[in-house]
Motif scaffolding. Structure first.
Motif, short mmCIF file in Angstrom:
data_model
loop_
_atom_site.label_atom_id
_atom_site.label_comp_id
_atom_site.label_asym_id
_atom_site.label_seq_id
_atom_site.Cartn_x
_atom_site.Cartn_y
_atom_site.Cartn_z
N ASP A 37 21.18 17.50 96.58
CA ASP A 37 20.19 18.25 97.36
C ASP A 37 18.82 17.66 97.04
O ASP A 37 18.18 18.02 96.06
CB ASP A 37 20.23 19.73 97.00
CG ASP A 37 19.36 20.59 97.89
OD1 ASP A 37 18.32 20.09 98.37
OD2 ASP A 37 19.70 21.77 98.11
N ALA A 39 15.94 17.88 98.54
CA ALA A 39 14.82 18.81 98.64
C ALA A 39 14.69 19.64 97.37
O ALA A 39 13.58 19.88 96.86
CB ALA A 39 15.01 19.73 99.86
N GLU A 40 15.82 20.06 96.81
CA GLU A 40 15.82 20.84 95.56
C GLU A 40 15.29 19.98 94.41
O GLU A 40 14.52 20.45 93.57
CB GLU A 40 17.22 21.35 95.25
CG GLU A 40 17.29 22.26 94.03
CD GLU A 40 18.70 22.73 93.74
OE1 GLU A 40 18.84 23.78 93.08
OE2 GLU A 40 19.67 22.07 94.18
N LEU A 41 15.70 18.73 94.37
CA LEU A 41 15.24 17.83 93.33
C LEU A 41 13.73 17.59 93.44
O LEU A 41 13.02 17.57 92.44
CB LEU A 41 15.99 16.50 93.41
CG LEU A 41 17.43 16.55 92.92
CD1 LEU A 41 18.24 15.36 93.44
CD2 LEU A 41 17.46 16.56 91.39
N GLU A 43 11.55 19.63 94.75
CA GLU A 43 10.88 20.87 94.37
C GLU A 43 10.87 21.05 92.84
O GLU A 43 9.93 21.61 92.27
CB GLU A 43 11.58 22.06 95.03
CG GLU A 43 10.89 23.39 94.79
CD GLU A 43 11.55 24.53 95.54
OE1 GLU A 43 11.21 25.70 95.26
OE2 GLU A 43 12.39 24.26 96.43
N ALA A 44 11.91 20.55 92.18
CA ALA A 44 12.00 20.67 90.72
C ALA A 44 11.04 19.75 90.00
O ALA A 44 10.84 19.89 88.79
CB ALA A 44 13.43 20.39 90.27
N THR A 79 12.68 13.18 102.58
CA THR A 79 12.20 14.09 101.54
C THR A 79 11.14 13.46 100.67
O THR A 79 10.10 14.07 100.38
CB THR A 79 13.38 14.56 100.67
OG1 THR A 79 14.34 15.24 101.49
CG2 THR A 79 12.90 15.50 99.57
N LEU A 203 18.88 20.46 86.78
CA LEU A 203 18.91 21.74 87.47
C LEU A 203 19.89 22.70 86.80
O LEU A 203 20.95 22.29 86.33
CB LEU A 203 19.30 21.54 88.93
CG LEU A 203 18.40 20.59 89.73
CD1 LEU A 203 18.95 20.42 91.14
CD2 LEU A 203 16.97 21.10 89.77
N SER A 205 21.85 24.74 88.08
CA SER A 205 23.13 24.79 88.80
C SER A 205 24.08 23.69 88.37
O SER A 205 25.27 23.73 88.68
CB SER A 205 22.88 24.68 90.31
OG SER A 205 22.22 23.46 90.63
#
Length: 215
Positions: A37, A39-41, A43-44, A79, A203, A205
């Motif tokens: 993901d 986008a998640e990376l 954002e992190a 991204t 992350l 998760s």
């Protein structure tokens, strides 16, 4: 393209086996980059992504992105921006590629920069620093080989992701044998409880060691 002997990888392998097995453990293992993901990376706090080429983005000795990964590579570029996505190959862009001909062809096919450098992984951090202009802890390294891609990323403080081999078609016997040896070695380390070096971008998760139950 004929690849020369990578003596730095031989020396680093001895270092991993004898003293620092954690360097061979990725923060995450996935089937392929479609499971990431981006986008998640981002954002992190991840600022850029470095991909290995063969069996990570393309079939061995091919310049074209593997069909099932085209959408994922496109999402990564969307991204982070094309300037924040690069390929670090142990063939294209190295001294095995006189004049950078293979690197130029790969850039045209993938639409992302191919890092040029004097040394192969696990050396070559200078080209990464010049291109991304940031600390290694802000970068993600993705590849299918534990003792080159993962070790390179961990040695330089990056977040590391190991992908499964895309295909055996066209791969040479030496690479296949090395991959089997690496898989055996890393599975042994996992059974002993060895984990990847801690990383601030890992992350929640992903779980301990990022294993997701894969060997």
């Amino acid at each position: 393209m004929v690849q020369s002997l990578n003596l730095a990888a031989v020396r680093t392998t001895a270092r991993v086996i004898l003293r620092e097995p954690a360097l061979a453990l990725p923060h995450q293992r996935v089937r392929d980059i479609s499971e990431l993901d981006f986008a998640e990376l981002r954002e992190a706090g991840c600022h850029g992504v470095i991909f290995d080429k063969d069996n990570t983005l393309t079939a061995p000795y091919s310049d074209e992105v593997h069909p099932r990964l085209a959408g994922s590579l496109r999402r990564c570029v969307e991204t982070f921006g094309a300037e924040r996505v690069a390929v670090l190959s142990n063939s294209a862009g190295t001294p095995d590629d006189p004049g950078g001909v293979a690197a130029d062809a790969l850039e045209a096919a993938l639409g992302v920069h191919v890092l040029r450098r004097r040394h192969k992984k696990p050396r070559g951090i200078e080209s990464v620093q010049r291109h991304f202009q940031c600390d290694g802890t802000a970068l993600l390294m993705v590849g299918d080989r534990y003792l080159t891609d993962v070790v390179f990323g961990n040695m330089h403080g990056m977040l590391t992701v190991h992908t499964q081999q895309l295909t055996t078609e066209g791969d040479n016997r030496v690479a296949q044998a090395m991959r089997r040896a690496e898989d055996w070695l890393v599975a042994r380390y996992v059974r002993r409880g060895v984990r990847a070096p801690p990383h601030p971008l890992a992350l929640n998760s992903w779980g301990p060691g990022g294993a997701r139950g894969r060997s």
